[in-house]
Design a protein around this motif. Structure first.
Motif, PDB file in Angstrom:
ATOM      1  N   LYS A 107      47.638  48.731  39.792  1.00 27.10           N
ATOM      2  CA  LYS A 107      46.778  47.570  40.039  1.00 27.10           C
ATOM      3  C   LYS A 107      45.751  47.380  38.928  1.00 27.10           C
ATOM      4  N   SER A 108      45.202  48.475  38.415  1.00 30.68           N
ATOM      5  CA  SER A 108      44.222  48.363  37.329  1.00 30.68           C
ATOM      6  C   SER A 108      44.854  47.787  36.072  1.00 30.68           C
ATOM      7  N   SER A 129      36.579  49.028  40.220  1.00 35.04           N
ATOM      8  CA  SER A 129      36.970  48.728  41.597  1.00 35.04           C
ATOM      9  C   SER A 129      35.991  49.349  42.581  1.00 35.04           C
ATOM     10  N   ASP A 130      36.210  49.024  43.837  1.00 34.33           N
ATOM     11  CA  ASP A 130      35.498  49.671  44.929  1.00 34.33           C
ATOM     12  C   ASP A 130      36.079  51.069  45.141  1.00 34.33           C
ATOM     13  N   THR A 172      36.287  54.619  38.370  1.00 31.11           N
ATOM     14  CA  THR A 172      37.096  53.419  38.627  1.00 31.11           C
ATOM     15  C   THR A 172      37.427  52.650  37.353  1.00 31.11           C
ATOM     16  N   ILE A 173      36.917  53.086  36.207  1.00 31.25           N
ATOM     17  CA  ILE A 173      36.981  52.293  34.975  1.00 31.25           C
ATOM     18  C   ILE A 173      38.342  52.389  34.284  1.00 31.25           C
ATOM     19  N   ASN A 211      38.200  44.039  44.191  1.00 30.08           N
ATOM     20  CA  ASN A 211      37.459  44.193  45.439  1.00 30.08           C
ATOM     21  C   ASN A 211      38.266  44.942  46.504  1.00 30.08           C
ATOM     22  N   GLU A 212      38.669  46.137  46.155  1.00 31.83           N
ATOM     23  CA  GLU A 212      39.319  47.027  47.112  1.00 31.83           C
ATOM     24  C   GLU A 212      39.203  48.451  46.579  1.00 31.83           C
ATOM     25  N   PRO A 213      39.151  49.442  47.448  1.00 30.62           N
ATOM     26  CA  PRO A 213      39.066  50.832  46.978  1.00 30.62           C
ATOM     27  C   PRO A 213      40.401  51.302  46.412  1.00 30.62           C
ATOM     28  N   LEU A 214      40.347  51.902  45.228  1.00 31.19           N
ATOM     29  CA  LEU A 214      41.557  52.426  44.595  1.00 31.19           C
ATOM     30  C   LEU A 214      41.531  53.950  44.484  1.00 31.19           C
TER      31      LEU A 214
END
Length: 280
Positions: A107-108, A129-130, A172-173, A211-214
């Motif tokens: 997704k990233s 991301s979250d 998350t980066i 806008n979702e936890p990964l």
């Protein structure tokens, strides 16, 4: 994609033996396997190095270990070195004690490639991301780190607001090569690596929020940094720290020739934190 893009996952380690193997397992279970791990240990005294060497022996084509003889650089110093050592078109930052959800890489990367199509590869781009907050056993604490902190993704468009308030968590980066080029090396100890990177990418390019936890963001007693509760005591602490921040921001303006409005940064820091505490 016209070709397979190999991503380098940058993983600094230090005395992380308790949770490192679970993190590595989660990376190896990603739906996108077009990655390599670039690991740099910062002088561990536990079993961390033995764990890394075991995994490299089992997966030599996937894991590269950086041995530069430098110890105790800290998390930001290690990430700075890893970004400088990296040669990939895309990198992801990784902590040693989290748990990546299976679609994190996929997704990233998809969101970053879409952004490059829109803004061009020469534009510095950062994806973040979250996170889901969990305890040391990966039991859920909070579904959304961002909602708990009452943070606003819209400030990611403004580097001066990011100077005032850190909202991005480094684990998350994801960065493209242009994003790495404006972020490395990290030139100050005032900002942690995640804030430094987000400031510089926002200044010269685009920061994009998923806008979702990964990943599962593990909270435990040996965390360097972690989650926290918002309350009036937090606000008072921030207000009392303003003179220190002003001195540090002035120093940044002079030493790094970073052009920004000190008045805007101070006002935003106070106003943003006030609203987080007192406004729903």
């Amino acid at each position: 994609m016209s070709k397979i893009e190999i991503i380098e996952i940058l993983l600094p380690t230090f005395n992380g033996s308790s949770y490192l193997e679970v993190q590595l397992e989660s990376i190896f279970e990603q739906t996108n396997q077009d990655w390599k791990l670039l690991i740099r240990d910062d002088g561990s005294t536990d079993e961390t190095v033995s764990i890394i060497e075991k995994w490299q022996f089992n997966y030599p084509e996937k894991i590269n270990i950086i041995l530069d003889g430098q110890n105790r650089l800290g998390a930001s110093g290690s990430f700075s070195k890893l970004m400088e050592y990296s040669s990939a078109s895309y990198v992801m930052l990784c902590d040693q004690d989290d748990f990546w959800l299976p679609l994190k890489v996929e997704k990233s990367l998809n969101r970053l490639l879409k952004a490059e199509t829109e803004f061009g590869k020469q534009t510095p781009i950062m994806i973040c991301s979250d996170l889901e907050v969990v305890d040391e056993h990966l039991n859920p604490i909070s579904r959304s780190f961002w909602k708990d902190r009452k943070d606003d993704p819209s400030i990611l468009d403004d580097f001066e607001k990011l100077i005032a308030h850190s909202v991005v968590t480094g684990n998350t980066i994801m960065l493209n090569r242009a994003g790495i080029n404006v972020s490395a090396p990290i030139k100050t100890n005032f900002f942690l690596h995640d804030q430094w990177i987000s400031i510089n990418v926002a200044r010269y390019g685009k920061v994009i929020f998923i806008n979702e936890p990964l990943l599962k963001y593990r909270q435990h007693t040996s965390n360097v940094l972690g989650s926290f509760k918002l309350n009036k005591r937090y606000l008072i602490k921030k207000v009392k720290s303003i003179p220190y921040y002003i001195r540090s921001w002035n120093k940044l303006k002079k030493e790094l020739e970073m052009d920004f409005s000190l008045r805007k940064v101070v006002f935003f820091k106070l106003n943003y934190n006030w609203n987080k505490i007192f406004n729903d």
